[in-house]
Write a protein that holds these residues in place. Structure first.
Motif, PDB file in Angstrom:
ATOM      1  N   LEU A   1       0.866  -1.308  -0.061  1.00 51.24           N
ATOM      2  CA  LEU A   1       0.060  -0.010   0.433  1.00 51.24           C
ATOM      3  C   LEU A   1       0.578   0.963  -0.287  1.00 51.24           C
ATOM      4  CD1 LEU A   1      -2.303  -1.588   2.622  1.00 51.24           C
ATOM      5  CD2 LEU A   1      -3.225  -0.833   0.173  1.00 51.24           C
ATOM      6  N   PRO A   2       0.448   2.330  -0.888  1.00 51.13           N
ATOM      7  CA  PRO A   2       0.978   3.581  -0.553  1.00 51.13           C
ATOM      8  C   PRO A   2       0.952   4.374   1.503  1.00 51.13           C
ATOM      9  CG  PRO A   2      -1.028   3.940  -1.540  1.00 51.13           C
ATOM     10  CD  PRO A   2      -0.750   2.705  -1.209  1.00 51.13           C
ATOM     11  N   ASP A   3       2.942   3.848   1.855  1.00 52.98           N
ATOM     12  CA  ASP A   3       2.693   4.470   3.426  1.00 52.98           C
ATOM     13  C   ASP A   3       1.862   6.098   2.930  1.00 52.98           C
ATOM     14  OD1 ASP A   3       2.983   2.275   3.723  1.00 52.98           O
ATOM     15  OD2 ASP A   3       4.803   2.187   4.114  1.00 52.98           O
ATOM     16  N   PHE A   4       2.707   6.743   1.787  1.00 51.20           N
ATOM     17  CA  PHE A   4       2.498   7.962   1.894  1.00 51.20           C
ATOM     18  C   PHE A   4       1.583   8.597   2.192  1.00 51.20           C
ATOM     19  CE2 PHE A   4       3.029   6.957  -2.132  1.00 51.20           C
ATOM     20  CZ  PHE A   4       2.224   7.684  -3.074  1.00 51.20           C
ATOM     21  N   LEU A   5      -0.275   8.290   1.843  1.00 51.52           N
ATOM     22  CA  LEU A   5      -1.447   8.299   2.228  1.00 51.52           C
ATOM     23  C   LEU A   5      -1.874   8.121   3.038  1.00 51.52           C
ATOM     24  CD1 LEU A   5      -2.355   7.574  -1.478  1.00 51.52           C
ATOM     25  CD2 LEU A   5      -1.309   9.342  -1.374  1.00 51.52           C
ATOM     26  N   THR A   6      -2.965   9.125   3.622  1.00 51.05           N
ATOM     27  CA  THR A   6      -4.008   8.032   4.506  1.00 51.05           C
ATOM     28  C   THR A   6      -4.975   6.982   4.472  1.00 51.05           C
ATOM     29  OG1 THR A   6      -5.831   9.729   4.494  1.00 51.05           O
ATOM     30  CG2 THR A   6      -4.187  10.342   5.731  1.00 51.05           C
ATOM     31  N   GLY A   7      -5.469   6.312   4.810  1.00 45.81           N
ATOM     32  CA  GLY A   7      -6.384   5.721   4.110  1.00 45.81           C
ATOM     33  C   GLY A   7      -7.506   5.834   3.884  1.00 45.81           C
TER      34      GLY A   7
END
Length: 236
Positions: free
Chosen positions: A84-90
């Motif tokens: 998953l993209p760690d730099f985004l919020t859920g």
């Protein structure tokens, strides 16, 4: 709808991992894919998602319109290690995913409705995914196939990272979803297979074999599985 595998084969160098994987999976059932470590469970999943190219065989979707090759967009894949993209919020990530799949999203559900399905707290929805626990990341992964609604759902060791409460929630979610999907999850935990599955497929010596569903809840189940796997030649 059915997912039909016909003679899928895959080798890595001189090691033939999948020799002749032939099996028919039906919509409305949860299938457990059992096999020893190194038996080829993840390799089979990767062949079905086009992550790797099989050396032979085919995977077909069968429905009232006939049969057609399984396409990558028809498969939802939940990895054992979340990607998953760690730099985004859920919240940001799910909104992006819903925008990309807007033609598949149910018009009756909002972003918060989806988060409610997997019991992710409201404050956690606006935190960076980087700070999520392994279990929370797996919940987000599961939201992706709930949004996109692919006919085939593959889960690679899906419940091993969850605590007892979350595992029960995910089990119930899968039971609710099975009517509209072919659901296959790989596991090496026999208790999980007997608790959740309608059918069992055993991957041994590069081939798929079905276990008689009548023995699934019987005392003979464990002995039968061990007997099918004890001669496995390729395991870690």
């Amino acid at each position: 709808m059915k997912l039909q595998l016909n003679g899928i084969q895959k080798s890595y160098g001189s090691k033939q991992v999948l020799k002749d994987c032939t099996f028919t999976f039906e919509k409305g059932k949860i299938y457990g894919l059992l096999g020893r470590n190194g038996a080829g469970k993840t390799t089979l999943f990767n062949c079905l998602t086009d992550e790797v190219t099989p050396d032979g065989g085919s995977a077909l979707i069968l429905d009232e319109g006939g049969g057609r090759p399984l396409a990558p967009e028809q498969v939802g894949y939940v990895f054992s290690t979340p990607v998953l993209p760690d730099f985004l919020t859920g919240y940001e990530f799910l909104r992006f995913y819903m925008d990309v799949n807007r033609d598949k999203v149910s018009p009756d559900r909002t972003i918060d409705d989806y988060f409610d399905l997997v019991n992710i707290d409201k404050e956690d929805r606006h935190r960076l995914i980087k700070g999520y626990s392994h279990g929370m990341k797996n919940k987000v992964q599961m939201l992706l196939f709930i949004v996109a609604r692919p006919p085939v759902i593959l889960l690679d060791e899906p419940l091993t990272s969850f605590d007892v409460v979350v595992a029960l929630e995910i089990k119930q979610l899968l039971r609710e979803l099975r009517q509209d999907h072919v659901i296959i999850f790989s596991t090496h935990i026999l208790q999980l297979a007997t608790d959740l599955c309608d059918e069992i497929a055993v991957l041994s010596d590069g081939r798929l074999r079905q276990v008689d569903s009548q023995t699934l809840k019987s005392g003979d189940f464990e002995a039968e599985i061990i007997g099918m796997l004890k001669d496995e030649e390729h395991h870690d």
